[in-house]
Enzyme design. Structure first.
Site, mmCIF file in Angstrom:
data_model
loop_
_atom_site.group_PDB
_atom_site.id
_atom_site.type_symbol
_atom_site.label_atom_id
_atom_site.label_comp_id
_atom_site.label_asym_id
_atom_site.label_seq_id
_atom_site.Cartn_x
_atom_site.Cartn_y
_atom_site.Cartn_z
ATOM 1 N N PHE A 170 64.058 40.934 5.849
ATOM 2 C CA PHE A 170 62.790 40.199 5.785
ATOM 3 C C PHE A 170 63.094 38.705 5.826
ATOM 4 O O PHE A 170 63.735 38.165 4.931
ATOM 5 C CB PHE A 170 61.966 40.512 4.529
ATOM 6 C CG PHE A 170 60.643 39.790 4.564
ATOM 7 C CD1 PHE A 170 59.565 40.323 5.262
ATOM 8 C CD2 PHE A 170 60.489 38.542 3.985
ATOM 9 C CE1 PHE A 170 58.356 39.632 5.340
ATOM 10 C CE2 PHE A 170 59.286 37.847 4.062
ATOM 11 C CZ PHE A 170 58.222 38.391 4.750
ATOM 12 N N ASP A 208 70.104 33.653 4.235
ATOM 13 C CA ASP A 208 68.709 33.426 3.869
ATOM 14 C C ASP A 208 68.592 33.625 2.359
ATOM 15 O O ASP A 208 68.534 34.752 1.864
ATOM 16 C CB ASP A 208 67.785 34.390 4.624
ATOM 17 C CG ASP A 208 66.303 34.103 4.328
ATOM 18 O OD1 ASP A 208 66.017 33.352 3.370
ATOM 19 O OD2 ASP A 208 65.442 34.650 5.032
ATOM 20 N N LYS A 264 60.591 29.185 -1.479
ATOM 21 C CA LYS A 264 60.054 29.770 -2.709
ATOM 22 C C LYS A 264 60.249 28.878 -3.944
ATOM 23 O O LYS A 264 59.528 27.911 -4.104
ATOM 24 C CB LYS A 264 60.610 31.178 -2.886
ATOM 25 C CG LYS A 264 60.119 32.109 -1.743
ATOM 26 C CD LYS A 264 60.011 33.555 -2.110
ATOM 27 C CE LYS A 264 59.194 34.315 -1.062
ATOM 28 N NZ LYS A 264 59.969 35.127 -0.144
HETATM 29 C C1 LIG Z 1 59.638 35.173 1.325
HETATM 30 C C2 LIG Z 1 60.817 35.142 2.248
HETATM 31 C C3 LIG Z 1 60.780 34.441 3.472
HETATM 32 C C4 LIG Z 1 59.529 33.818 4.007
HETATM 33 O O1 LIG Z 1 59.007 32.831 3.187
HETATM 34 P P1 LIG Z 1 57.461 32.377 3.393
HETATM 35 O O2 LIG Z 1 57.342 31.187 2.486
HETATM 36 O O3 LIG Z 1 56.612 33.523 2.979
HETATM 37 O O4 LIG Z 1 57.312 32.031 4.821
HETATM 38 C C5 LIG Z 1 61.935 34.384 4.220
HETATM 39 N N1 LIG Z 1 63.066 34.992 3.821
HETATM 40 C C6 LIG Z 1 63.142 35.684 2.663
HETATM 41 C C7 LIG Z 1 64.432 36.318 2.264
HETATM 42 C C8 LIG Z 1 62.012 35.797 1.847
HETATM 43 O O5 LIG Z 1 62.072 36.523 0.730
#
Ligand SMILES: *Cc1c(COP(=O)(O)O)cnc(C)c1O
Length: 401
Positions: free
Chosen positions: A141, A226, A255
């Site tokens: 994700f 990520d 986040k």
């Molecule tokens: C939440 C998340 C994203 C995307 O972040 P948004 O602020 O919702 O665009 C990307 N990578 C990971 C691992 C995430 O948990």
């Protein structure tokens, strides 16, 4: 009709149905505690997917927001503002990278990293433009943009959104030989979550990240971690890669960088990689805005001064030990690191009803993939709050036939 019911009805009527939220409305929040409009209290065990690591409305972060709101909120990057540099310097010091590029959402940080890798591939590695390949993992994700969902393996995220962006190769997660086999002359990067959060807190085998680091270095392929969900103390270290002493070439962050107050994301990397961006080649109107910068500075200070990594590490062990003692025949596994944890039930198990029962008992958590419940409270949770939550979770789980 209760206030809660009325608000849910309004959302359903006027909002696009692109989410299926737990039927609970949050109207007020402080630290770990959230309250609905009818006065019921809950402990938040999702933390907005780890965006609220510092706790809801941390006083120091709110103070920074208010002070900055009274001075200057947005300049665009057409001009300098007096907070962005301070923010980026602090972020570089915190992460140990030479440079940072500020954006707003996690998906934008990932998009930025993809663009960085592709440019670096052409301008430094010598791949022909249009042939750059990025390797990603199944069950990833990384966000919701049309490019990012092109390499999702989740049918819900992908279906009928074609044509899909080419240039991505999908391999299994936690599979080093698959990575070695997938790398070719046009491979510019391997994009990986050090722990797959949305996949249900999938923790790779010990040594995986180190092996990934070695393979990427050997083949001149950028390792992009990520850390949008796993970063900023969530897993008991500053970053999940720290568990294996691994330094990726590029990290995507988001986040909790905004302290649960304001969307702030960033990419960090050293100059040889970040240097591929030149004026006009990438940007964002709101990226690096002084309001977000002021919030992020405070968010980073809270993580450090309240030693939230150490706290997450210690309380995470308490959490997993207590979960392991629960007698529930449907539980297959308890897994996680720090305060990013999940309870995995039998394959066919529907965890939605358990989340409803948890809600009624005062704990807000959400299932992922039907049979997995993620537990990720704000890292400021006290030992007493955690113990009380553990008693509630135990009682609910022991009710499950
Ligand atoms: C939440 C998340 C994203 C995307 O972040 P948004 O602020 O919702 O665009 C990307 N990578 C990971 C691992 C995430 O948990």
């Amino acid at each position: 009709m209760s206030a809660t019911q009325a608000i849910i009805a309004q959302d359903e009527r006027f909002g696009a149905h692109n989410y299926h939220p737990l039927p609970v409305v949050i109207a007020e929040a402080e630290g770990v505690i959230v309250r609905d409009p009818d006065g019921r209290e809950y402990m938040d065990f999702l933390s907005a997917y780890s965006a609220v690591n510092q706790g809801h409305r941390h006083p120091r972060i709110i103070a920074a927001l208010k002070a900055q709101a009274d001075r200057c909120t947005l300049t665009s990057r057409a001009f300098h503002n007096d907070r962005m540099g301070e923010f980026l310097q602090k972020l570089c010091a915190y992460t140990g990278y030479e440079m940072a590029l500020p954006m707003n959402t996690g998906a934008e940080a990932v998009e930025t990293a993809i663009k960085l890798a592709r440019r670096w591939g052409v301008e430094v590695k010598g791949v022909e433009n249009g042939n750059q390949e990025i390797i990603v993992c199944a069950d990833n994700f990384h966000g919701r943009t049309s490019t990012i969902i092109s390499f999702s393996t989740d049918p819900d995220a992908r279906v009928n959104y074609g044509p899909y962006a080419p240039g991505f190769k999908i391999i299994p997660f936690d599979d080093v030989p698959a990575l070695e086999q997938a790398i070719g002359p046009n491979t510019v990067a391997f994009l990986v979550e050090p722990i797959q959060g949305e996949a249900g807190v999938a923790v790779p085998s010990a040594g995986y990240l180190q092996a990934v680091r070695r393979v990427c270095s050997e083949h001149n392929v950028l390792m992009i971690a990520d850390e949008v969900q796993t970063g900023f103390c969530r897993t008991g270290r500053k970053f999940a890669c720290d568990h294996e002493g691994v330094r990726p070439d590029v990290m995507t962050l988001g986040k909790a960088l905004g302290g649960g107050v304001f969307p702030v994301s960033a990419v960090v990397a050293d100059q040889p990689y970040m240097g591929v961006f030149t004026p006009g080649t990438h940007g964002s109107t709101f990226g690096g805005n002084p309001l977000g910068a002021a919030v992020a500075i405070a968010a980073l200070e809270v993580l450090e001064e309240e030693k939230l990594a150490e706290r997450a590490e210690r309380l995470g062990q308490t959490f997993r030990a207590a979960m392991a003692r629960i007698e529930c025949p449907r539980i297959r596994q308890v897994r996680g690191k720090g305060l990013l944890n999940a309870v995995v039930f039998d394959d066919q198990f529907e965890a939605w009803d358990v989340c409803l029962a948890l809600r009624d008992a005062g704990i807000l958590a959400k299932q992922t993939h039907g049979n997995i419940i993620r537990f990720a409270p704000p890292l400021v949770i006290t030992e007493e709050q955690l113990q009380s939550a553990l008693r509630i979770i135990r009682d609910v789980f022991q009710e499950i036939a």
